[in-house]
Design an enzyme around this catalytic site. Structure first.
Site, PDB file in Angstrom:
ATOM      1  N   ARG A  99     -13.330   6.204   3.477  1.00 32.79           N
ATOM      2  CA  ARG A  99     -13.449   5.081   2.548  1.00 32.79           C
ATOM      3  C   ARG A  99     -13.513   3.787   3.339  1.00 32.79           C
ATOM      4  NH1 ARG A  99      -8.123   6.674   0.510  1.00 32.79           N
ATOM      5  NH2 ARG A  99      -8.795   6.473  -1.645  1.00 32.79           N
ATOM      6  N   THR A 100     -13.994   2.747   2.697  1.00 33.08           N
ATOM      7  CA  THR A 100     -13.934   1.404   3.271  1.00 33.08           C
ATOM      8  C   THR A 100     -12.683   0.742   2.722  1.00 33.08           C
ATOM      9  OG1 THR A 100     -16.337   1.264   3.390  1.00 33.08           O
ATOM     10  CG2 THR A 100     -15.129  -0.812   3.476  1.00 33.08           C
ATOM     11  N   GLU A 200       4.235  -3.219   5.752  1.00 29.89           N
ATOM     12  CA  GLU A 200       5.106  -4.212   5.127  1.00 29.89           C
ATOM     13  C   GLU A 200       6.320  -4.516   6.005  1.00 29.89           C
ATOM     14  OE1 GLU A 200       4.228  -1.250   3.626  1.00 29.89           O
ATOM     15  OE2 GLU A 200       2.478  -2.290   2.806  1.00 29.89           O
TER      16      GLU A 200
END
Ligand code: 8IG
Length: 279
Positions: A99-100, A200
């Site tokens: 996927r991009t 994160e």
């Protein structure tokens, strides 16, 4: 060879590029229409072999509107797979091996181009898979989780203009029930998409938890929104490859992520194949 309108040009209709991509896929695979599509994220790459016979395999970057993958470990091929269902009927699955991501900076149109292409091939159902961080301490690395809902924390949308799309039941209750019939032990969670590419901070993970997230990742929500807009029924499956920052004492490493994916590979591949045969 037809000329492909440039996806990044604002005056280009992205659905026209998706149409061109679907036409390319039909020509290259010899399959006029696909019934469903799967996007294989981190850790899920081994599933395609178990789905059924590979009818055709095309380099993804040759398909109009697609670019080369940026992440090591992602397979840059698009496969057409003949899926024989339990009742003996046959479905064709379009399997996007990469996927991009939004963090590649190629724009949100690229991020959702695969999903729009899948819809243009005729697919009715879409299985989105990913590798992610988990906030539940008892979800050890290697745990597959059904996505029940999401928090789109990217501050963007794949939809342009006044396109108001209802996202109630975005992650289809029907398909989740079906997945649970395949594996009744599958837990469910809320997936929060951060822009990335950094992981994160512990404070951000606590924030996500306060907001209702069980999983943190860098994909899926924008694709799911585009899929719903394109009329696809969506199933989301996450593989917890690491505990999110601050949930466990050890820092995150990309190596850990890859290794957890590899270790869980056989189980989740079989799970995904069984689900695809039931869809
Ligand atoms: I694999 O802990 C994987 N992808 N945002 N956080 C975010 N993305 C991820 C993580 C994670 N693990």
């Amino acid at each position: 060879m037809t000329t492909t309108p440039e996806l990044d040009d604002p005056s280009t209709d992205p659905f026209l590029v998706a149409r061109a991509a679907a036409d390319h896929i039909a020509e290259a695979t010899g399959i006029d229409g696909h019934d469903m599509a799967l996007v294989l994220g981190s850790g899920w790459g081994g599933a395609a072999e178990l789905l059924g016979d590979v009818v055709a395999e095309i380099p993804t970057h040759e398909i109009p509107g697609f670019s080369r993958p940026a992440v090591a470990g992602h397979v840059a091929t698009t496969r057409s797979i003949r899926v024989e269902r339990v009742d003996g009927s046959v479905r064709y699955a379009l399997v996007l091996g990469s996927r991009t991501h939004l963090y590649e900076g190629k724009g949100v149109r690229r991020v959702v181009h695969g999903v729009r292409t899948a819809a243009a091939t005729g697919a009715q159902a879409l299985v989105l898979t990913n590798g992610c961080g988990g906030l539940q301490p008892d979800w050890s690395p290697g745990t597959p989780v059904l996505i029940a809902d999401h928090l789109n924390l990217t501050a963007t949308s794949p939809l342009e203009g006044a396109t108001f799309v209802d996202l109630t039941d975005l992650y289809s209750t029907r398909l989740r029930d079906m997945a649970r019939r395949v594996d009744p032990t599958l837990p469910e969670g809320v997936y929060a998409q951060f822009p990335g590419p950094h992981y994160e901070t512990p404070a951000e993970v606590r924030m996500a938890g306060t907001l209702g997230a069980d999983l943190v990742g860098m994909s899926t929500t924008l694709e799911a929104i585009a899929a719903r807009h394109a009329g696809l029924e969506v199933l989301g499956l996450s593989l917890v490859t690491n505990l999110a920052a601050g949930i466990s004492a050890t820092p995150l490493s990309h190596t850990e992520v890859i290794e957890a994916g590899q270790a869980a590979g056989p189980r989740i591949s079989a799970l995904l194949a069984d689900i695809a045969k039931a869809v």
